[in-house]
Design an enzyme around this catalytic site. Structure first.
Site, PDB file in Angstrom:
ATOM      1  N   ALA A  45       0.692  -1.346  -0.121  1.00 57.25           N
ATOM      2  CA  ALA A  45       0.349  -0.115   0.111  1.00 57.25           C
ATOM      3  C   ALA A  45       0.696   1.342  -0.078  1.00 57.25           C
ATOM      4  O   ALA A  45       0.425   2.290  -0.747  1.00 57.25           O
ATOM      5  CB  ALA A  45      -0.761   0.137   1.317  1.00 57.25           C
ATOM      6  N   SER A  93       3.778  -2.784 -16.583  1.00 56.38           N
ATOM      7  CA  SER A  93       2.940  -3.080 -15.489  1.00 56.38           C
ATOM      8  C   SER A  93       1.638  -2.161 -15.556  1.00 56.38           C
ATOM      9  O   SER A  93       1.479  -1.720 -16.753  1.00 56.38           O
ATOM     10  CB  SER A  93       3.718  -2.059 -14.118  1.00 56.38           C
ATOM     11  OG  SER A  93       3.908  -0.859 -14.708  1.00 56.38           O
ATOM     12  N   LEU A  94       0.644  -1.881 -14.851  1.00 58.70           N
ATOM     13  CA  LEU A  94      -0.571  -1.298 -15.006  1.00 58.70           C
ATOM     14  C   LEU A  94      -0.624  -0.119 -14.214  1.00 58.70           C
ATOM     15  O   LEU A  94      -0.079   0.071 -13.009  1.00 58.70           O
ATOM     16  CB  LEU A  94      -1.645  -2.293 -14.425  1.00 58.70           C
ATOM     17  CG  LEU A  94      -1.711  -3.798 -15.249  1.00 58.70           C
ATOM     18  CD1 LEU A  94      -2.963  -4.458 -14.669  1.00 58.70           C
ATOM     19  CD2 LEU A  94      -2.081  -3.368 -16.639  1.00 58.70           C
ATOM     20  N   LYS A 129      -6.363  -9.020  -8.539  1.00 62.22           N
ATOM     21  CA  LYS A 129      -4.990  -8.814  -8.721  1.00 62.22           C
ATOM     22  C   LYS A 129      -4.162  -9.496  -7.674  1.00 62.22           C
ATOM     23  O   LYS A 129      -4.285  -9.259  -6.695  1.00 62.22           O
ATOM     24  CB  LYS A 129      -4.634  -7.239  -8.664  1.00 62.22           C
ATOM     25  CG  LYS A 129      -3.296  -6.869  -8.918  1.00 62.22           C
ATOM     26  CD  LYS A 129      -3.095  -5.515  -8.909  1.00 62.22           C
ATOM     27  CE  LYS A 129      -1.615  -5.069  -9.172  1.00 62.22           C
ATOM     28  NZ  LYS A 129      -0.678  -5.811  -8.306  1.00 62.22           N
ATOM     29  N   ARG A 150       9.585 -10.865 -14.465  1.00 59.12           N
ATOM     30  CA  ARG A 150       9.713  -9.600 -15.237  1.00 59.12           C
ATOM     31  C   ARG A 150      10.950  -8.982 -15.149  1.00 59.12           C
ATOM     32  O   ARG A 150      10.961  -8.485 -16.424  1.00 59.12           O
ATOM     33  CB  ARG A 150       8.671  -8.958 -14.486  1.00 59.12           C
ATOM     34  CG  ARG A 150       8.481  -7.308 -14.958  1.00 59.12           C
ATOM     35  CD  ARG A 150       7.313  -6.520 -13.949  1.00 59.12           C
ATOM     36  NE  ARG A 150       6.127  -6.966 -14.560  1.00 59.12           N
ATOM     37  CZ  ARG A 150       5.068  -6.714 -13.875  1.00 59.12           C
ATOM     38  NH1 ARG A 150       5.073  -5.862 -12.691  1.00 59.12           N
ATOM     39  NH2 ARG A 150       3.669  -6.906 -14.065  1.00 59.12           N
ATOM     40  N   GLU A 186       0.987 -15.039 -12.592  1.00 61.33           N
ATOM     41  CA  GLU A 186       1.583 -14.880 -11.256  1.00 61.33           C
ATOM     42  C   GLU A 186       1.822 -16.022 -10.682  1.00 61.33           C
ATOM     43  O   GLU A 186       1.066 -17.038 -10.487  1.00 61.33           O
ATOM     44  CB  GLU A 186       0.531 -13.785 -10.708  1.00 61.33           C
ATOM     45  CG  GLU A 186       1.230 -13.091  -9.493  1.00 61.33           C
ATOM     46  CD  GLU A 186       1.862 -11.851 -10.120  1.00 61.33           C
ATOM     47  OE1 GLU A 186       2.283 -10.974  -9.248  1.00 61.33           O
ATOM     48  OE2 GLU A 186       1.533 -11.626 -11.520  1.00 61.33           O
ATOM     49  N   CYS A 432      16.371  31.498   6.406  1.00 63.84           N
ATOM     50  CA  CYS A 432      16.968  30.334   6.182  1.00 63.84           C
ATOM     51  C   CYS A 432      17.515  29.606   7.405  1.00 63.84           C
ATOM     52  O   CYS A 432      18.409  30.322   7.942  1.00 63.84           O
ATOM     53  CB  CYS A 432      17.756  30.186   4.752  1.00 63.84           C
ATOM     54  SG  CYS A 432      18.467  28.709   4.483  1.00 63.84           S
ATOM     55  N   CYS A 435      21.584  29.086   6.123  1.00 59.93           N
ATOM     56  CA  CYS A 435      22.454  30.090   5.849  1.00 59.93           C
ATOM     57  C   CYS A 435      21.946  31.367   6.587  1.00 59.93           C
ATOM     58  O   CYS A 435      22.848  32.716   6.552  1.00 59.93           O
ATOM     59  CB  CYS A 435      22.638  30.417   4.484  1.00 59.93           C
ATOM     60  SG  CYS A 435      21.152  30.869   3.542  1.00 59.93           S
ATOM     61  N   CYS A 456      14.663  30.212   0.194  1.00 62.37           N
ATOM     62  CA  CYS A 456      15.689  30.844   0.651  1.00 62.37           C
ATOM     63  C   CYS A 456      16.504  31.781  -0.537  1.00 62.37           C
ATOM     64  O   CYS A 456      16.540  31.160  -1.764  1.00 62.37           O
ATOM     65  CB  CYS A 456      16.764  29.776   1.115  1.00 62.37           C
ATOM     66  SG  CYS A 456      18.443  30.391   1.433  1.00 62.37           S
TER      67      CYS A 456
END
Length: 718
Positions: A45, A93-94, A129, A150, A186, A432, A435, A456
């Site tokens: 995920a 791939s999809l 899937k 693959r 698969e 910043c 610096c 910056c």
């Protein structure tokens, strides 16, 4: 700089470019772990969300698509442990979808690309899937000859001996099958077999495995096929590669043919005719998911007709005719321990929330990007409110964190009931933190509005910006100097001895010469040695000749990613021509400016950034010194054998009737042509449909070849 966390339409183009650069590196790292070593550091995920974020940014900012973009890449390079196998047809791939709206958009895009009306029904297939390892199995004259992973989509690993041990995969096919058959599917491990294996490992006092997917992948990559045979791997067939003859003309019937040939296919696959039916089947599979004996992480939808699939064609890494509808991820509550500021290569100040470690979906989350000061306050870049007014993010707040969609990890909201009385609003710094220079919010040239990013103003006097520029210069897709990474750049940048200082790119290539005249030898410093220093000098010298697109990308011009750099290299051919064009385009008008904007994928914002970069005297001075040390090579022009339009620039105008504009563009590019949006002296062909106006007039004025749709079809079909 990091910006993951806010909706893409709230980002400036600067933020998007920086985030795309970071995402490319991060996803490539996880690809190598997942596909090459079967040792992922993040959950599926989390990985999907990174890809989703990248895709969403590229849709919003197409001019920023990089050459190393995950959208142009599949998987990871194959391992050196197994011999390489070049796929006869790439294993792509999809694209992923995450909501009902995404699925509706996918279906609508299919209809739109094909020029179909909603009442002209298009059938789709829908199937689970499988969360396993993609495999391509080649049969010649009915006998299994090769099986390959693959890999990177083009080249995989030869695992033929191990595949032969999987009982569900036939070694021979029935008589009458085509002479060449490549079955793709698969390899997976059933949940029950995984649990049994772990029980066995526990009984033997050995370390157990993490999940079925990694176990299946690791089992398939065993050097001893007997180990693979003992793991009870399984297989689902769902696609194909090279086929000498097609046994069916629909996706569904092809899969049923595989079943007839002896391959296991998923019984939950259906042929459906509407978005409503597709989404209903998604819900049905989701309900069955806990009871299935194999892991799935979504549902795949494909256009059923193979003829329509052919018309729809492919993007760089995925088909237009398919998508994977992923299952949702999880949310959790945690505490913001601290808000820190990071300074990126372009000077943008990006706040990062350091979180009390929390496990979300099996992965420990410790930080989340807060993007900019407006986001902290709950305001989007366009000024719209994205959280209630008093839900600003403060140190000590309890927040809801989500790992899914296009924003991972994302702070969704603040739990106001748990806010303490002493929690104070966060004061965004006006200087910043690196610096001390003023940090200002610029006016967005594209919108005329104040950017939400605070930047910056220190430029190269800011250590953060200067070192990030150098790290970008030596990065993998730029000069790619082995032995000169982030740690080494910091060392050379901070060193006080002039013979060891590297604060601009040209100084990389003068390091060896400066060292020869110095008493402070690099090889005598801890962390270095004579051998490693020699290798470093060799690596530097090997990059004195560099591909033009790498050189342009390495300059670190704002908005110029690898894809843009490659487009520029292909368009101008030599660095001299490119630099001259940038100089001539300085007035933001004239032929050079128009030609720059006419390059497909180069928008006005990107073009302006390039011209402004070359207007800066310090940049020109650094490049001049750099050119004294390195030689950018002349760009190679793509060649498409037998194509009459290879290398030509084509413009389509008017109302096309024989094909949609997207279809015309895709076909032209597949034949090696460059499709431009405007007519210039560099245009070779203008294809004019009914209603063609100023572009056709300009083509005739410039003497550019013009033709109608029928003439174009005759040309590319000949």
């Amino acid at each position: 700089m990091s910006t993951e966390g806010s909706a893409v339409d709230t980002l400036t183009i600067e933020e998007a470019a920086a985030e795309l650069e970071r995402l490319a590196k991060e996803i490539a790292h996880h690809d190598a772990l997942y596909h090459g070593k079967d040792r992922p550091q993040i959950s599926d995920a989390d990985y999907d969300a990174l890809k989703r974020r990248n895709d969403a940014l590229e849709v919003q900012f197409p001019e920023l698509i990089r050459e190393d973009s995950p959208s142009r890449r599949v998987g990871a390079a194959p391992s050196v442990t197994f011999s390489p196998v070049v796929h006869a047809r790439p294993m792509l791939s999809l694209d992923n979808t995450f909501s009902q709206e995404d699925v509706q958009d996918f279906v609508a895009s299919v209809y739109r690309f094909l020029g179909r009306l909603p009442d002209q029904s298009i059938a789709f297939t829908a199937e689970p899937k499988i969360d396993g390892l993609s495999m391509s199995i080649r049969y010649e004259n009915g006998r299994l000859v090769t099986a390959a992973t693959r890999g990177d989509g083009t080249t995989g690993e030869n695992v033929t001996a191990n595949i032969r041990t999987i009982a569900e995969i036939p070694n021979e096919l029935p008589k009458g099958v085509p002479a060449v058959v490549e079955i793709r599917g698969e390899v997976y491990m059933a949940k029950s077999d995984f649990l049994a294996l772990n029980r066995q490992m526990e009984a033997e006092g050995k370390q157990t495995y993490v999940n079925p997917r990694n176990t299946a992948a690791g089992s398939l990559r065993q050097l001893d096929a007997k180990v693979t045979a003992s793991r009870k791997l399984k297989f689902f067939a769902y696609a194909w590669g090279e086929m000498s003859e097609m046994p069916a003309d629909t996706q569904f019937d092809m899969v049923q043919t595989f079943k007839d040939w002896g391959f296991p296919v998923n019984p939950l696959m259906k042929r459906l005719n509407s978005v409503a039916d597709i989404l209903a089947h998604y819900d049905e599979i989701g309900l069955e998911r806990p009871d299935l004996d194999y892991d799935i992480d979504g549902v795949v939808y494909k256009v059923d007709s193979l003829e329509l699939q052919a018309r729809l064609g492919f993007r760089s890494r995925s088909p237009r005719w398919a998508t994977a509808h992923k299952f949702p991820a999880e949310q959790a509550f945690t505490e913001v321990e601290k808000i820190e500021i990071q300074v990126g290569r372009t000077g943008a100040l990006t706040p990062v929330a350091r979180l009390k470690p929390i496990t979300v979906g099996g992965v420990v989350v410790t930080n989340a990007t807060l993007h900019n000061e407006d986001y902290i306050k709950g305001i989007g870049n366009s000024g719209e409110r994205i959280r209630p007014e008093d839900h600003d993010i403060r140190e000590g707040d309890t927040v809801i964190v989500q790992r899914a969609g296009d924003v991972i990890p994302q702070i969704l909201d603040v739990v106001m009931e748990k806010r303490t009385a002493d929690a104070r609003s966060y004061e965004f710094p006006k200087t910043c933190p690196v610096c001390g220079s003023h940090a200002v919010r610029e006016v967005n040239e594209k919108t005329g509005k104040m950017d939400s990013v605070r930047r910056c103003t220190g430029g190269f006097i800011c250590r953060a910006q200067a070192t990030e520029h150098l790290k970008h210069f030596v990065s993998r897709n730029a000069f790619d100097i082995e032995g000169l990474g982030s740690k080494q750049i910091d060392f050379f940048f901070e060193h006080e001895d002039a013979s060891l200082q590297i604060r601009t790119a040209p100084e990389i290539f003068t390091l060896e010469k400066r060292q020869q005249a110095s008493l402070t030898k690099l090889e005598n410093i801890d962390g270095f040695g004579k051998v490693s220093v020699g290798k470093l000098y060799t690596a530097i010298n090997e990059r004195r000749s560099i591909a033009l697109h790498r050189f342009i990308y390495a300059l670190g011009i704002r908005h110029v990613g690898e894809t843009t750099a490659k487009l520029l290299a292909r368009s101008y051919g030599t660095y001299e021509a490119f630099a001259m064009a940038m100089k001539e385009a300085a007035p933001l008008s004239g032929d050079a400016w128009n030609d720059l904007n006419a390059i497909e994928g180069i928008g006005e914002v990107v073009a302006r950034a390039m011209v402004e970069f070359y207007k800066e005297p310090r940049n020109v001075e650094v490049i001049t010194r750099l050119i004294e040390e390195v030689t950018p090579q002349q760009a190679e022009q793509p060649v498409t054998t037998g194509s009459p339009v290879a290398g030509k620039t084509v413009v389509f105008t008017g109302s096309l009737e024989k094909f949609t504009r997207d279809e015309a563009k895709a076909r032209a590019e597949s034949l090696g042509a460059k499709v431009a949006g405007s007519v210039s002296k560099k245009t070779d062909i203008v294809v004019a449909g009914p209603g063609a106006g100023s572009k056709l007039d300009k083509a005739r004025e410039l003497g550019v070849q013009t033709m109608d749709e029928d003439e174009w079809l005759a040309l590319i079909s000949g």
